[in-house]
Design a protein around this motif. Structure first.
Motif, PDB file in Angstrom:
ATOM      1  N   SER A 171      -2.646   6.851  30.720  1.00  0.00           N
ATOM      2  CA  SER A 171      -2.023   6.532  32.328  1.00  0.00           C
ATOM      3  C   SER A 171      -3.093   7.264  33.387  1.00  0.00           C
ATOM      4  O   SER A 171      -2.697   7.549  34.411  1.00  0.00           O
ATOM      5  N   GLU A 172      -4.256   7.137  33.015  1.00  0.00           N
ATOM      6  CA  GLU A 172      -5.263   7.897  33.862  1.00  0.00           C
ATOM      7  C   GLU A 172      -5.370   6.841  35.039  1.00  0.00           C
ATOM      8  O   GLU A 172      -5.337   5.803  35.084  1.00  0.00           O
ATOM      9  N   GLY A 173      -5.376   7.713  36.396  1.00  0.00           N
ATOM     10  CA  GLY A 173      -5.386   6.907  37.476  1.00  0.00           C
ATOM     11  C   GLY A 173      -4.353   6.408  38.186  1.00  0.00           C
ATOM     12  O   GLY A 173      -4.214   6.325  39.275  1.00  0.00           O
ATOM     13  N   HIS A 174      -3.079   6.731  37.480  1.00  0.00           N
ATOM     14  CA  HIS A 174      -1.799   6.122  38.069  1.00  0.00           C
ATOM     15  C   HIS A 174      -1.017   7.591  38.408  1.00  0.00           C
ATOM     16  O   HIS A 174      -1.302   8.537  38.014  1.00  0.00           O
ATOM     17  N   VAL A 175      -0.064   7.274  39.146  1.00  0.00           N
ATOM     18  CA  VAL A 175       1.013   8.351  39.335  1.00  0.00           C
ATOM     19  C   VAL A 175       1.395   9.197  38.122  1.00  0.00           C
ATOM     20  O   VAL A 175       1.330   8.257  37.014  1.00  0.00           O
ATOM     21  N   PRO A 176       1.717  10.286  37.798  1.00  0.00           N
ATOM     22  CA  PRO A 176       2.146  10.590  36.399  1.00  0.00           C
ATOM     23  C   PRO A 176       3.491   9.504  36.045  1.00  0.00           C
ATOM     24  O   PRO A 176       4.327   9.428  36.979  1.00  0.00           O
ATOM     25  N   LEU A 177       3.155   9.309  34.746  1.00  0.00           N
ATOM     26  CA  LEU A 177       4.403   8.486  34.034  1.00  0.00           C
ATOM     27  C   LEU A 177       5.222   9.174  32.909  1.00  0.00           C
ATOM     28  O   LEU A 177       4.545  10.163  32.430  1.00  0.00           O
ATOM     29  N   ARG A 178       6.266   8.702  32.854  1.00  0.00           N
ATOM     30  CA  ARG A 178       7.114   9.112  31.509  1.00  0.00           C
ATOM     31  C   ARG A 178       7.443   7.787  30.840  1.00  0.00           C
ATOM     32  O   ARG A 178       7.845   6.764  31.191  1.00  0.00           O
ATOM     33  N   LEU A 179       7.366   8.045  29.468  1.00  0.00           N
ATOM     34  CA  LEU A 179       7.221   7.015  28.394  1.00  0.00           C
ATOM     35  C   LEU A 179       8.628   7.026  28.032  1.00  0.00           C
ATOM     36  O   LEU A 179       9.537   7.956  27.546  1.00  0.00           O
ATOM     37  N   PHE A 180       9.417   5.662  27.525  1.00  0.00           N
ATOM     38  CA  PHE A 180      10.468   5.590  26.959  1.00  0.00           C
ATOM     39  C   PHE A 180      10.304   4.737  25.953  1.00  0.00           C
ATOM     40  O   PHE A 180       9.560   3.561  25.860  1.00  0.00           O
ATOM     41  N   VAL A 181      11.271   4.473  24.767  1.00  0.00           N
ATOM     42  CA  VAL A 181      11.178   3.669  23.705  1.00  0.00           C
ATOM     43  C   VAL A 181      12.674   2.940  23.983  1.00  0.00           C
ATOM     44  O   VAL A 181      13.635   3.592  23.887  1.00  0.00           O
ATOM     45  N   ASP A 182      12.585   1.804  24.307  1.00  0.00           N
ATOM     46  CA  ASP A 182      13.804   0.748  24.411  1.00  0.00           C
ATOM     47  C   ASP A 182      14.298   0.571  23.455  1.00  0.00           C
ATOM     48  O   ASP A 182      15.844   0.450  23.208  1.00  0.00           O
ATOM     49  N   GLN A 183      13.636   0.223  22.301  1.00  0.00           N
ATOM     50  CA  GLN A 183      14.257  -0.369  21.000  1.00  0.00           C
ATOM     51  C   GLN A 183      13.147  -0.277  19.819  1.00  0.00           C
ATOM     52  O   GLN A 183      11.874  -0.420  20.216  1.00  0.00           O
ATOM     53  N   CYS A 184      13.662   0.010  18.704  1.00  0.00           N
ATOM     54  CA  CYS A 184      12.961  -0.046  17.723  1.00  0.00           C
ATOM     55  C   CYS A 184      13.506  -1.082  16.544  1.00  0.00           C
ATOM     56  O   CYS A 184      14.689  -0.736  16.156  1.00  0.00           O
ATOM     57  N   ALA A 258       8.229  11.401  38.405  1.00  0.00           N
ATOM     58  CA  ALA A 258       9.214  12.036  39.361  1.00  0.00           C
ATOM     59  C   ALA A 258      10.524  11.389  39.420  1.00  0.00           C
ATOM     60  O   ALA A 258      11.165  11.925  39.875  1.00  0.00           O
ATOM     61  N   GLN A 259      10.543   9.996  38.935  1.00  0.00           N
ATOM     62  CA  GLN A 259      11.968   9.341  38.763  1.00  0.00           C
ATOM     63  C   GLN A 259      12.795  10.146  37.677  1.00  0.00           C
ATOM     64  O   GLN A 259      12.517  10.049  36.474  1.00  0.00           O
ATOM     65  N   ALA A 260      14.153  10.497  38.275  1.00  0.00           N
ATOM     66  CA  ALA A 260      14.898  11.137  37.102  1.00  0.00           C
ATOM     67  C   ALA A 260      15.299  10.234  36.311  1.00  0.00           C
ATOM     68  O   ALA A 260      15.665   9.117  36.433  1.00  0.00           O
ATOM     69  N   PRO A 261      15.599  10.549  34.838  1.00  0.00           N
ATOM     70  CA  PRO A 261      16.446   9.802  33.840  1.00  0.00           C
ATOM     71  C   PRO A 261      17.523   9.296  34.325  1.00  0.00           C
ATOM     72  O   PRO A 261      18.393   9.809  35.089  1.00  0.00           O
ATOM     73  N   ASN A 262      17.697   8.031  34.052  1.00  0.00           N
ATOM     74  CA  ASN A 262      19.054   7.330  34.423  1.00  0.00           C
ATOM     75  C   ASN A 262      19.317   6.429  33.174  1.00  0.00           C
ATOM     76  O   ASN A 262      18.765   6.377  32.350  1.00  0.00           O
ATOM     77  N   PRO A 263      20.593   5.715  33.450  1.00  0.00           N
ATOM     78  CA  PRO A 263      21.180   4.974  32.151  1.00  0.00           C
ATOM     79  C   PRO A 263      20.137   3.816  31.764  1.00  0.00           C
ATOM     80  O   PRO A 263      20.311   3.290  30.417  1.00  0.00           O
ATOM     81  N   TRP A 264      19.205   3.400  32.589  1.00  0.00           N
ATOM     82  CA  TRP A 264      18.012   2.507  31.971  1.00  0.00           C
ATOM     83  C   TRP A 264      16.691   2.897  31.623  1.00  0.00           C
ATOM     84  O   TRP A 264      15.929   2.491  31.219  1.00  0.00           O
ATOM     85  N   ASN A 265      16.523   4.393  31.930  1.00  0.00           N
ATOM     86  CA  ASN A 265      15.470   5.030  31.413  1.00  0.00           C
ATOM     87  C   ASN A 265      15.962   6.431  30.922  1.00  0.00           C
ATOM     88  O   ASN A 265      16.289   7.226  31.389  1.00  0.00           O
ATOM     89  N   LYS A 266      15.948   6.439  29.547  1.00  0.00           N
ATOM     90  CA  LYS A 266      16.676   7.331  28.903  1.00  0.00           C
ATOM     91  C   LYS A 266      16.161   7.558  27.470  1.00  0.00           C
ATOM     92  O   LYS A 266      15.676   6.427  27.008  1.00  0.00           O
TER      93      LYS A 266
END
Length: 299
Positions: A171-184, A258-266
């Motif tokens: 994620s170089e150049g972007h604001v800091p990002l948090r990665l999630f896995v929605d489905q495997c 910076a966005q707090a985890p929530n029911p769709w980012n977890k």
């Protein structure tokens, strides 16, 4: 007047910055504007040192500089800024020979894509508009060795082993990002919709395999860094399948760190000790939908 083949304002959205090229004859009148009358963003960033002999003025700025703003949608990171033209006052205060102008500029970066086991570089469908361009975030999903220090050389497992997955995004150049896995999803053949089919992560980040009584599957805490996610899955096979081969595909997605985890980012695992779903980050409430199956769609 014939239209020029070159746009008055051209934008290149690059990995960590944007470059704006402005034609000196901005309005196509044959009267060039002065570089000092142009600025980028609310911070009034000046152009690169202009060459009066050139027909263009160029700005180069990092995505988060010059007072740019970031909008996060379900599918995109959108950086917005404005090119300002503020003409100098005429020598005669009673008359005006030019009008100020503002040109909105946007760069769109997709937030998500599908990747399969093994490091891959997905193909993206870009967002396009007059002043927007495509960029790629680089996702990967790897099988790791027992101490997570390197990628596992062998993809062979025995029942009773644990599969160690590590998902990453560059994620170089972007604001800091948090990665999630929605489905495997595991399948016996390459198609992720084929049958038999077992989704061991589902519902937008619920590691449903951890709910089974005889598994130690779980997301690994803490993360190595926000843009990396590790999880364990006990080895399994499909009943009656003599091929002993699994194809695993995962859907990865990012949100601003910076966005707090929530029911769709977890990232939720089931704790057998407490009998409750537990989040990797955030409060337990964000995992409550993992049992009900009513988790909101991340998009």
């Amino acid at each position: 007047r014939a239209l020029s083949p070159h746009p008055a304002v051209a934008v290149r959205c690059q990995e960590g910055q944007l470059a704006v090229t402005v034609r000196r004859d901005l309005f196509g009148t044959g009267r060039p504007v002065r570089a000092a009358e142009l600025s980028l963003g609310t911070a009034s960033c000046p152009p690169l040192s202009p060459n009066p002999a050139q027909a263009f003025v160029t700005f180069v700025a990092a995505l988060h500089e010059c007072g740019s703003t970031l909008q996060v949608t379900l599918d995109s990171l959108i950086y917005r800024t404005t090119l300002f033209y503020k003409p100098a006052r005429s020598g005669n205060p009673l008359i005006v020979r030019a009008t100020p102008a503002e040109v909105p500029i946007e760069c769109h970066y997709p937030r998500r894509s599908n990747v399969s086991s093994g490091a891959v570089h997905p193909t993206w469908a870009p967002f396009r508009s007059t002043l927007a361009a495509e960029e790629r975030l680089r996702f990967s999903l790897r099988l790791m060795d027992d101490d997570w220090s390197r990628e596992r050389l062998s993809n062979g497992f025995q029942l009773g082993d644990s599969l160690r997955f590590q998902a990453d995004v560059t994620s170089e150049g972007h604001v800091p990002l948090r990665l999630f896995v929605d489905q495997c999803v595991a399948t016996a053949t390459p198609g992720r919709s084929s049958s038999p089919r077992y989704a061991f992560i589902d519902l937008g980040g619920c590691l449903v395999d951890s709910r089974a009584e005889d598994t130690g599957s779980a997301f690994v805490s803490p993360r190595p860094r926000p843009e990396s996610l590790r999880f364990l899955v006990d080895a399994f096979k499909f009943a009656g399948d003599v091929g002993n081969l699994l194809y695993i595909s995962c859907h990865l997605r990012v949100s601003p760190a910076a966005q707090a985890p929530n029911p769709w980012n977890k990232a939720c695992s089931f704790s057998k000790a407490s009998g409750l779903w537990a989040p990797l980050e955030g409060t337990a409430a964000i995992c409550s939908c993992c049992d009900t199956g009513s988790c909101p769609s991340p998009g």
